[in-house]
Structures are given as structure tokens and as C-alpha cells.
Design a protein around this motif. Structure first.
Motif, mmCIF file in Angstrom:
data_model
loop_
_atom_site.group_PDB
_atom_site.id
_atom_site.type_symbol
_atom_site.label_atom_id
_atom_site.label_comp_id
_atom_site.label_asym_id
_atom_site.label_seq_id
_atom_site.Cartn_x
_atom_site.Cartn_y
_atom_site.Cartn_z
ATOM 1 N N TYR A 98 0.841 -1.199 0.000
ATOM 2 C CA TYR A 98 0.000 0.000 0.000
ATOM 3 C C TYR A 98 0.872 1.244 0.000
ATOM 4 C CZ TYR A 98 -3.092 -3.554 1.945
ATOM 5 O OH TYR A 98 -3.785 -4.710 2.158
ATOM 6 N N VAL A 99 0.393 2.288 -0.651
ATOM 7 C CA VAL A 99 1.040 3.594 -0.598
ATOM 8 C C VAL A 99 -0.007 4.594 -0.134
ATOM 9 C CG1 VAL A 99 2.147 5.433 -1.914
ATOM 10 C CG2 VAL A 99 2.699 3.056 -2.419
ATOM 11 N N ARG A 135 4.289 10.973 1.410
ATOM 12 C CA ARG A 135 3.925 9.614 1.024
ATOM 13 C C ARG A 135 4.412 8.683 2.128
ATOM 14 N NH1 ARG A 135 3.821 7.855 -4.592
ATOM 15 N NH2 ARG A 135 5.064 6.106 -3.899
ATOM 16 N N ALA A 136 3.694 7.614 2.309
ATOM 17 C CA ALA A 136 4.123 6.586 3.261
ATOM 18 C C ALA A 136 3.839 5.228 2.639
ATOM 19 C CB ALA A 136 3.372 6.732 4.584
ATOM 20 N N ARG A 149 1.379 -4.013 5.355
ATOM 21 C CA ARG A 149 0.200 -4.699 5.898
ATOM 22 C C ARG A 149 -0.965 -3.732 5.991
ATOM 23 N NH1 ARG A 149 3.778 -7.623 10.031
ATOM 24 N NH2 ARG A 149 4.391 -9.430 8.839
ATOM 25 N N ALA A 150 -2.149 -4.290 6.067
ATOM 26 C CA ALA A 150 -3.356 -3.464 6.160
ATOM 27 C C ALA A 150 -3.521 -2.966 7.595
ATOM 28 C CB ALA A 150 -4.582 -4.255 5.703
ATOM 29 N N SER A 151 -2.750 -1.957 7.956
ATOM 30 C CA SER A 151 -2.800 -1.349 9.281
ATOM 31 C C SER A 151 -4.049 -0.481 9.401
ATOM 32 C CB SER A 151 -1.547 -0.504 9.501
ATOM 33 O OG SER A 151 -1.488 0.520 8.529
ATOM 34 N N GLU A 202 -3.480 3.644 -1.779
ATOM 35 C CA GLU A 202 -3.489 2.904 -3.034
ATOM 36 C C GLU A 202 -3.031 1.474 -2.777
ATOM 37 O OE1 GLU A 202 -1.273 2.684 -7.386
ATOM 38 O OE2 GLU A 202 -0.789 4.304 -6.012
ATOM 39 N N HIS A 203 -3.800 0.521 -3.284
ATOM 40 C CA HIS A 203 -3.387 -0.884 -3.310
ATOM 41 C C HIS A 203 -2.476 -1.001 -4.527
ATOM 42 C CE1 HIS A 203 -3.930 -5.217 -4.347
ATOM 43 N NE2 HIS A 203 -3.832 -5.331 -3.027
ATOM 44 N N VAL A 204 -1.179 -1.121 -4.298
ATOM 45 C CA VAL A 204 -0.183 -0.978 -5.359
ATOM 46 C C VAL A 204 -0.427 -1.937 -6.512
ATOM 47 C CG1 VAL A 204 2.283 -1.158 -5.895
ATOM 48 C CG2 VAL A 204 1.535 -0.037 -3.788
#
Length: 180
Positions: free
Chosen positions: A115-116, A127-128, A132-134, A155-157
């Protein structure tokens, strides 16, 4: 991987090149197939006085041996600190000993983020990356940009899908199904 790391640890601890008095009999070794950000970790069991070095399989596959051997030395420095002082971190004591054994303070990234997070404010470059889906990934509407405090999108890369709310996260996850 573990066998090679243990051999290197023996060379580091028992050899002439480095000064790192680690009690190898109080070390355990294991691997992680999930680790994406850290190449290694050292966990201390104070009750048993045993340090467990956890090495990332993915890092081993992405690094060449000299870089991975440096990760092993990094974790051995943590083991030394735990054995000598009962705690460990990346402070001055660690930095000095790590430098003496040619171990990095941090490892190079070896996995692409899943993820971005990107600020939606026009002139903010924040940007980070997340592996994982934190919570900030699942509920971005409850958090703010780390630089300007504005809203951000996730964004799901792999798919390029984006969302700014918890329901957007749920919708993207449902739409991607098995490709999530």
C-alpha cells in the motif's frame, strides 16, 4: 539459510576478526516467511535468558550474502546487548558495537510495499508505504497526512485501486476478491 547464519555467527563470535562475546549456547534461530520490512529481529526471553534471532526468508532471497551476513551481525549485536544488559535498542552502545563488527544500523528495503498512502493536498509531497493493512490503511478517514495534516488516499499498489474511507477499503477488498 539458518545453517549458513549459524556458521557465520560462530565465525563472528569465535573468530579473531570481531570482538563480540555472545554466548552462542543461549541463542536460538528461526525464520519468518511474513517479514517484509525487517530483515531480522532479536527477541529476548528474560525468564530463560535466551535470545532468538529471527531472519527473513525474503531478505535472504533478495540480498547477496555479504549484505545478509551484515544482518546476522546486526542481530548478534542485539543478542550481545540482551545477554550483557537485559535490553537492546539502536542507541549509542548498539551503534558503537555494530560499527565495530561492520553491521548496519538499518537494512535496505527488500520488498515492495503493498500500500502507498499519499496526501491529497496539492502542494504536499508526503507519502508513506505500508506492507500490511494497518489501521491507517483500513480507515484513512480517521487519520491525517504526516506532513501537513491534510486528508490522504491509500493505493493498493498491485491493482491501482484507491480509497479514502473505511467503506472504500472494504469495497476495494471485496472487488479484488482473491487478488487482494
Amino acid at each position: 539459510m539458518i545453517a549458513r547464519a549459524r556458521i557465520h555467527a560462530r565465525e563472528v563470535v569465535d573468530g579473531e576478526e570481531y570482538d563480540l562475546p555472545v554466548d552462542r549456547s543461549a541463542l536460538e534461530w528461526t525464520t519468518s516467511a511474513r517479514a517484509r520490512r525487517r530483515a531480522g529481529a532479536c527477541r529476548w526471553d528474560a525468564d530463560r535468558e535466551v535470545a532468538t534471532i529471527v531472519l527473513s526468508r525474503l531478505a535472504y532471497e533478495h540480498y547477496d550474502w555479504p549484505e545478509f551476513a551484515a544482518v546476522v551481525r546486526h542481530e548478534l549485536v542485539h543478542a550481545w546487548e540482551f545477554q550483557q544488559f537485559g535490553d537492546s535498542g539502536h542507541g549509542q552502545r548498539f551503534r558503537e558495537r555494530a560499527a565495530a563488527v561492520d553491521a548496519p544500523r538499518h537494512c535496505r528495503s527488500f520488498a515492495d510495499p503493498r500500500y502507498v498512502l499519499r496526501c491529497l493536498t496539492d502542494d504536499c509531497p508526503w507519502r508513506a508505504q505500508r506492507h500490511r493493512a494497518s489501521r491507517p490503511v483500513k480507515t484513512p478517514d480517521r487519520y491525517r497526512c504526516g506532513a501537513c495534516g491534510g486528508d490522504y488516499e491509500v493505493e493498493h499498489v498491485e491493482s491501482g485501486r484507491t480509497w479514502t474511507t473505511a467503506s472504500g477499503y472494504g469495497g476495494a477488498r471485496a472487488a479484488l476478491g482473491d487478488d487482494w
